[in-house]
Design an enzyme around this catalytic site. Structure first.
Site, PDB file in Angstrom:
ATOM      1  N   HIS A 113      11.166  89.321 -17.888  1.00 23.21           N
ATOM      2  CA  HIS A 113      12.579  89.566 -18.208  1.00 23.21           C
ATOM      3  C   HIS A 113      13.183  90.401 -17.091  1.00 23.21           C
ATOM      4  O   HIS A 113      12.818  91.559 -16.893  1.00 23.21           O
ATOM      5  CB  HIS A 113      12.696  90.309 -19.542  1.00 23.21           C
ATOM      6  CG  HIS A 113      14.100  90.357 -20.090  1.00 23.21           C
ATOM      7  ND1 HIS A 113      15.181  90.754 -19.343  1.00 23.21           N
ATOM      8  CD2 HIS A 113      14.578  90.056 -21.318  1.00 23.21           C
ATOM      9  CE1 HIS A 113      16.278  90.699 -20.081  1.00 23.21           C
ATOM     10  NE2 HIS A 113      15.949  90.287 -21.290  1.00 23.21           N
ATOM     11  N   SER A 114      14.123  89.819 -16.376  1.00 25.20           N
ATOM     12  CA  SER A 114      14.780  90.517 -15.268  1.00 25.20           C
ATOM     13  C   SER A 114      15.783  91.542 -15.783  1.00 25.20           C
ATOM     14  O   SER A 114      16.122  91.577 -16.976  1.00 25.20           O
ATOM     15  CB  SER A 114      15.492  89.492 -14.376  1.00 25.20           C
ATOM     16  OG  SER A 114      16.260  90.135 -13.382  1.00 25.20           O
TER      17      SER A 114
END
Length: 549
Positions: free
Chosen positions: A390-391
């Site tokens: 998850h950026s």
């Protein structure tokens, strides 16, 4: 919760009303002791102790998985597991509660308070079994002081003790949210990732409660008359034993068989998906675990990455959705970085055995922490790496650049077939996309012609990608479910054929019709057209299939 998603609201409300009526028909429990309590004790200190106690019990003990996930570090398993070892938390709580009831004078000593502080420190600083042992000590101590604290608070003005207690409890709840939500709240950066401050504050406030109990005149000692009557002690002991036996029986029935099989084993097909599940709360803020389970099952997912999956906080109900899904779907699970790692969560569910997994917190100098899982799965006797990531947020440009470079290096370090299930926050073919899909990572986009993506992406290498679909979310969450099908190569000949496609994107991305691929490569037909329950193939209105020329 409500009736449609497994809630028993009516039953709970009925029991609450009956219990209230029964309790209010009896004389107050503190009627004979309230006037005897003025021996140097302070209602303010009693309220402070109650507030810290309630927070500790709610944040750490309302689910037996919580402290286990604090200690979780991935595969191979080096610590406790929720189903197998959750009862140990219950046992520690039981022993603590009985100790507080039967030996309150011993429990409220400074030496035992020191033991409780030591347990909280170990839980905060250590991992695997060491961290969990600290958690068991903390569970024992919190439940042990519960009886003396509540008794002391009940002898004072309840408006002061419990009013102040709940005020401090709410403050602590906000504190333990601020440490992870620091990027979105006022003053958040000041307490960024400071779970240690939360634990220190909790134990210091409990120490004030202990000080209040010990701040009495010599004749104000705990006598046998102030303890529960023998018949009450027997009742408490029997009730707690019954609860523990029920818990053990349930754990035995939930014992994982660990013999899970993929949906299309004969064809060596892997169906992988990525989904941001928004803490298992739907668009109307109702719990959505059952609907998440149903869609994953109906799409025949063998591997799925779940993002925003950390529910082990008070505001999320201290739920364990990943464990529920793993049991109901028959899958192995890596819960990802625990709640003490200050992320919103990333988890991996797999029909294939997880041989090894490591957790990563990617560079995030400004915004929220970016979690990642690097897992190695045994797929048809072939080791395949799966990355779940998850950026950071769109506003944090430098964070996302650093994270892209880190993850590209991490994926490039693997020479095995690999799949990335991710939330990248980038436009296709632009910006950081070209870092994720690059010679450094060696990864390919599941469909480079899909220009309408922004968040979720699936990348791969050294696998035969044969299908790709985008499935609408319904009302479960705010993000679609993306799914891809791969065939794991068998033998050196097939591996050489796939390797030959690396430099030929035209052949690699050649699309074909559904009738041109085997049945085992196809996606379920139930999501065509209008689909079911608001879930359908959208954007392309049908899955896409690929077959190299």
């Amino acid at each position: 919760m409500h009736a449609a998603n497994g809630g028993y609201n009516g039953t709970g409300l009925t029991l609450a009303v009956v219990s209230t009526l029964v309790f209010t028909r009896k004389a107050p429990l503190n009627s004979q002791t309230r006037n005897q309590s003025k021996h140097g004790r302070s209602p303010f200190l009693a309220g402070i102790g109650i507030g810290a106690l309630l927070f500790g019990m709610h944040s750490l003990l309302s689910d037996t998985s919580t402290m286990i996930l604090w200690a979780w570090e991935g595969y191979p398993v080096r610590g406790p597991l929720p189903v197998l070892h959750g009862w140990l938390t219950m046992a520690a709580m039981t022993v603590g509660l009985l100790s507080g009831i039967l030996r309150p004078a011993l429990i409220t000593t400074w030496s035992l308070y020191g033991v409780g502080c030591l347990g909280a420190a170990i839980l905060t600083a250590c991992h695997n079994w060491s961290g969990y042992y600290g958690g068991l000590i903390t569970a024992f101590y919190l439940m042990a002081v519960a009886g003396p604290f509540i008794t002391a608070a009940a002898k004072e003005n309840p408006a002061v003790t419990f009013g102040l207690g709940f005020f401090l409890y709410n403050f602590m709840v906000l504190f333990h949210v601020w440490v992870v939500a620091y990027a979105f709240v006022p003053g958040g950066p000041l307490v960024r990732e400071r779970t240690d401050w939360i634990m220190i504050t909790m134990m210091l406030l409990i120490g004030l409660g202990v000080f209040n109990l010990r701040n009495r005149r010599p004749h104000d000692h705990i006598t046998s008359e102030s303890r529960p009557a023998p018949q009450h002690r027997r009742y408490h002991t029997l009730a707690l034993c019954a609860i523990n036996l029920f818990f053990l029986a349930t754990a035995y029935l939930r014992f994982p068989p660990n013999d899970y099989k993929p949906y299309h084993e004969d064809a060596r097909v892997v169906t992988a998906g990525i989904w941001t599940v928004h803490f298992s709360l739907d668009n109307h803020m109702w719990s959505s675990e059952y609907r998440i389970r149903d869609l994953i099952k109906e799409l025949e997912l063998d591997v799925v990455g779940l993002l925003e999956s950390d529910l082990q906080r008070i505001i999320m109900g201290n739920r364990d959705t990943t464990q529920f899904l793993a049991e109901d779907l028959g899958m192995y699970v890596d819960y990802g970085p625990g709640p003490n790692k200050h992320t919103w969560g990333a988890a991996l569910l797999s029909k294939f055995p997880i041989v090894n997994s490591t957790h990563h917190l990617l560079p995030s100098p400004v915004g929220e922490l970016a979690p990642a899982i690097h897992a190695t799965l045994n797929m048809y006797d072939e080791l395949v790496d799966v990355f779940v990531f998850h950026s950071g947020q769109q506003e944090d440009v430098e964070d996302r650049r650093l994270q892209a470079a880190y993850l590209a290096e991490l994926m490039g370090s693997s020479s095995r077939p690999s799949i990335l299930l991710s939330y990248l926050v980038t436009k296709p073919l632009k910006g950081n996309y070209n870092t994720y899909v690059s010679e450094t990572s060696g990864m390919h986009d599941v469909d480079p012609t899909d220009r309408t993506r922004w968040c979720e992406y699936i990348l791969y290498k050294y696998l035969n990608r044969v299908g790709y679909a985008r499935v609408s979310r319904g009302t479960i969450t705010d993000t679609e479910l993306q799914v891809a099908k791969f065939v794991v190569p068998k033998g050196e000949g097939e591996k050489a054929q796939i390797a030959a496609l690396d430099g030929d994107p035209q052949r690699r991305n050649r699309r074909v019709q559904e009738l041109d691929v085997p049945e085992s490569w196809r996606f379920p037909t139930m999501f065509q057209g209008k689909g079911v329950r608001g879930h359908r193939y959208h954007v392309f209105n049908a899955p896409r299939y690929y077959k190299p020329a």
